[in-house]
Design an enzyme around this catalytic site. Structure first.
Site, short mmCIF file in Angstrom:
data_model
loop_
_atom_site.label_atom_id
_atom_site.label_comp_id
_atom_site.label_asym_id
_atom_site.label_seq_id
_atom_site.Cartn_x
_atom_site.Cartn_y
_atom_site.Cartn_z
N SER A 229 -2.06 -7.25 -10.95
CA SER A 229 -2.06 -7.21 -12.41
C SER A 229 -0.99 -8.13 -12.97
O SER A 229 -0.07 -8.53 -12.27
CB SER A 229 -1.82 -5.79 -12.97
N GLU B 101 1.90 -0.71 7.22
CA GLU B 101 2.69 -0.13 8.31
C GLU B 101 1.98 -0.31 9.65
O GLU B 101 2.60 -0.65 10.67
CB GLU B 101 2.96 1.35 8.04
N ASP C 177 4.15 7.02 3.98
CA ASP C 177 4.79 6.86 5.28
C ASP C 177 3.89 7.43 6.37
O ASP C 177 3.39 8.57 6.23
CB ASP C 177 6.15 7.58 5.33
N ASP D 85 6.71 1.98 -2.46
CA ASP D 85 6.48 2.45 -1.09
C ASP D 85 6.32 3.97 -1.11
O ASP D 85 7.26 4.72 -0.86
CB ASP D 85 7.67 2.04 -0.20
#
Length: 824
Positions: free
Chosen positions: A264, A195, A339, A336
């Site tokens: 991975s 971000e 924030d 996600d």
């Protein structure tokens, strides 16, 4: 003169003798902490005898008559082999490294104190179910039994490192194990930096299309246009331009650059796609390479049956492994789950910040950081309704934070009722895919893709809490948003049923290489950042090339070193360079370029350690990436340490005008992409010549691509580093299934610093033919033969048996430890 010479010989001999005596003394003290695996010990805290049988690879097979006693044995075994590693992870998450290492680790401690993960772990203890709480308490008692034995028997303080850093070791507690899982969430989180970087790039670039180039979405359906970052704040707002590293510089720092925030592979085959008629599963989680590796192999005999696989010292869970009925593997999901919020301070009272309901005071608390050989410092912690306030230096947050504002973080790992360990404990006891899927509901963080097989079914499910965001979120969580806008704030978490799930696919195969798994619109998007856009194509090719698979074909895929990226990009960037013009004179840059192009034209993309082509290719792409972006991004270009294949393809296919990156702004001439490819190749060959010589045919990729299993504390100590570090020439690269992620910067940019610390392949037609391996060895003691005895096996792509057969473990054991309840 003869008399003087005689005395000089005597003095020199005496000094050598004293040096040998001192060396033997040091060896004696250090060797005292080598564990004795064959012994009987009376301990407090178990109900019945516990037996720890160590097979010939030093994998402990722990047999207890009840589950708490078995977990007690695991705690004891972990502390025998990895006490220093456990203590360091605990100190890290507590924010107490500076008590040992002084000022160098203060910044790490400051940030972790702001996250307050250890307090959250302490509060989460009572959120665990009854079985998990009993396991945590028993495991802690087992660790503490080893600590008691070390103290009472003078066993060299438990580890060689304890002599150099002689700080008291507190008893282990259940909160310590929960905290280490939260520490893993720190290491596997990439969205915070993503971000910041996206917002910073948006401020540097004046063309939205160019932002879509350098910070590309994974191929697939795009999203609606987002607002320009600067437009979120008043016109004329000035942003800082920092020059700092943005991250604490210490090997123990859990804060990883986005290029190393977990990866991975995992894939599974249903019986109809298996030659033996049983399900198959392969898994290799990727983390930073260290000595010892983060993984520790163990077998636990539970009331529900035997469980074997990879554990993390400090945590009583088999993270990836199998039982007689179920196999499970994990890959980073790239969910996600973070924030960033820009919080506006009250101009009349900087102790308050703006909320949808007006200005409110920060929640504050003071904490003291003690620093070895220095005065302690007092840190004031602040929280908003969105989460903890972070310093501007962290990931260079100051660059995207306007004056009069601070940044705070919402993150699923900041839960004070974290039931991740209870979920993982239920998974170990599950006997079918359905039971395992149900067990994943309580998993919070770090989010993972869980790949499952039982005797007849295969499945994959994203586990971990998914934030619930408003559909009108102004930045959709892709870059920082205004914390005082109600539509930007989280609204709890989504139901577990919203997590992506794939069960019994029609084709009989499924897998994940950290690639994009779903293409859902915001706010159910899962992620904007994925860990792979390349390896998945090679995996798909290998899976589809066979009608049926075997354990060996899964191993072959796990060890595959062919780069789909090299095969797709080289014809693109070199299309105007291949076989053009007459042969150039020997000794000229043009001749060297022609030789390099000839080698690359005949190369099949295999990143083999013995070949020269991988080094030429990697150096070329590195130079090309830097030259494409440095004039447009300036110092920010240093944040893009690895070539991005999607970006380079956009540029060379001129998608939405992306070829504009090829023109160097500062030059009068308008360069083409072919010009930049040629310039970059010439620069790469100069770098290779200075480092490895001009004989291109004699180059070896493995000379540059060395795996660096370095000790996190002693790895930089002169002389000692040769005993504690493990270095190996390796194949693979950034985008091969045998993934060897390169450092990307510094004097050794192609060192292999991140890869598969654990590999496992499970065959449920014959479960005891399953195999596994770790990157170093079971012991964390560098004087132990088990410190690096798996390292060469790992490098050569070999494995050891993964069997639940108790007789097989006993037949070639290196020792049996019997723990007996002490008399009252």
């Amino acid at each position: 003169m003869a008399q003087v010479f005689k005395w000089l010989v005597r003095i020199a001999g005496g000094m050598i003798l004293l040096g040998l005596i001192a060396l033997l003394g040091v060896y004696f003290l250090l060797s005292r902490s080598l564990p004795d695996y064959s012994k009987d010990l009376d301990v407090i805290g178990i109900l019945e005898p516990v037996e720890i049988v160590r097979d010939n690879a030093n994998v402990p097979h722990i047999f207890g008559t009840n589950d708490p006693d078995t977990f007690y044995g695991l705690g004891y075994a972990h502390a025998q082999d990895r006490l220093w590693q456990m203590v360091m992870m605990r100190r890290t998450v507590q924010g107490r490294l500076s008590e040992v290492f002084g000022p160098r680790t203060v910044e790490i401690d400051k940030i972790l104190r702001r996250f307050d993960l250890y307090t959250l772990a302490q509060r989460s203890v009572e959120a665990q179910d009854t079985q998990t709480l009993a396991a945590l308490r028993a495991y802690s008692a087992g660790v503490n039994a080893r600590l008691k034995e070390i103290n009472e028997s003078a066993l060299g303080r438990g580890a060689p490192e304890m002599f150099l850093f002689n700080n008291p070791v507190a008893p282990w507690t259940p909160a310590d194990s929960i905290a280490i899982v939260k520490l893993m969430a720190v290491q596997l989180s990439a969205h915070l930096e993503e971000e910041v970087l996206y917002a910073h790039a948006a401020l540097e670039l004046d063309d939205a299309d160019r932002l879509a180039d350098i910070m590309p979405l994974a191929p697939g359906t795009g999203i609606a246009a987002l607002p320009d970052y600067a437009s979120l704040f008043p016109e004329g707002t000035q942003f800082a331009h920092s020059t700092g590293p943005g991250l604490p510089d210490h090997p123990l720092s859990p804060f990883k650059k986005r290029a190393f925030a977990g990866a991975s592979n995992a894939w599974a085959a249903a019986p109809k796609r298996s030659a033996s008629g049983g399900t198959l599963l392969a898994n290799d989680p990727h983390l930073g390479l260290t000595a010892p590796a983060i993984w520790y192999l163990a077998r636990l005999e539970l009331q529900t049956g035997g469980v074997i696989g990879a554990t993390i010292p400090g945590v009583p869970i088999v993270m990836a492994g199998r039982s007689a009925d179920l196999g499970w593997g994990v890959t980073s999901s790239y969910l996600d789950d973070q924030d960033l919020f820009i919080e506006r301070l009250n101009p009349d009272n900087p102790q308050e910040y703006l909320t949808p309901d007006g200005y409110k005071p920060f929640r504050t608390e003071s904490t003291i950081i003690r620093i070895a050989d220095n005065a302690p410092i007092t840190l004031t912690l602040r929280w908003t309704e969105n989460g903890p306030v972070l310093p501007g230096s962290h990931y260079n947050l100051a660059d995207v934070t306007p004056p009069g504002h601070v940044a705070s973080l919402s993150w699923t790992a900041l839960s004070d009722s974290d039931t991740t360990l209870s979920s993982a404990m239920a998974l170990m006891r599950a006997a079918s895919v359905d039971e395992a899927l149900a067990a994943g509901e309580g998993y919070i963080a770090p989010s993972q893709n869980l790949t499952l097989v039982d005797q007849s079914t295969i499945a994959m499910k994203t586990i971990g809490a998914m934030p619930r965001r408003d559909a009108d979120h102004e930045t959709r969580g892709r870059y920082p948003s205004r914390g005082w806008e109600d539509t930007n704030r989280w609204q709890g978490t989504l139901a577990y049923s919203a997590n992506p799930e794939f069960t019994a696919p029609a084709g009989g195969l499924l897998g994940n290489t950290n690639n994009k798994t779903v293409d859902r619109p915001f706010p159910n998007h899962v992620s904007y950042k994925w860990g792979d856009t390349q390896r998945v194509f090679r995996w798909r090719r290998l899976m589809q090339n066979r009608e049926v698979h075997t354990r060996d074909s899964f191993i072959e895929a796990q060890l595959d070193t062919v780069s789909f990226t090299a095969r797709s990009l080289l014809p693109l960037i070199g299309k105007d360079l291949w076989f053009t013009g007459e042969a150039a004179p020997e000794g000229t840059p043009e001749r060297q370029r022609q030789r390099a192009l000839t080698l690359l034209s005949e190369w099949n993309g295999e990143m083999n350690e013995h070949l020269p082509e991988p080094l030429i290719y990697a150096a070329w792409l590195r130079e090309l990436m830097h030259r494409l972006i440095v004039d447009d991004l300036g110092p920010l270009a240093d944040e893009f340490t690895h070539p991005d294949p999607v970006f380079i393809e956009r540029v060379y296919r001129d998608i939405d005008g992306a070829s504009a990156w090829c023109d160097i702004r500062q030059s009068t001439v308008q360069e083409t992409c072919s010009d930049l490819a040629r310039i970059s190749l010439d620069a790469a060959l100069i770098w290779i010549d200075e480092r490895y010589g001009s004989a291109l045919e004699s180059l070896r990729w493995g000379d540059a691509h060395q795996a660096t299993h370095d000790h996190q504390v002693l790895g930089e100590v002169p002389l000692l580093k040769y005993f504690v570090n493990i270095r190996q020439s390796t194949s693979g690269g950034d985008n091969t299934l045998l993934r060897g992620r390169t450092r990307g910067q510094g004097p050794d940019p192609f060192h292999n610093v991140h890869g598969a610390g654990y590999r496992g392949v499970y065959d449920f037609a014959d479960p005891d033919s399953s195999v596994f391996i770790t990157a170093t060895g079971q012991s964390g003691h560098f004087l132990s033969r088990h410190y690096d005895d798996m390292a060469q096996l790992w490098r050569r792509g070999e494995y050891i048996p993964m069997s639940l057969d108790a007789d097989l473990a006993r037949a070639a054991s290196v020792g049996i430890t019997r723990l007996t309840p002490a008399a009252p």
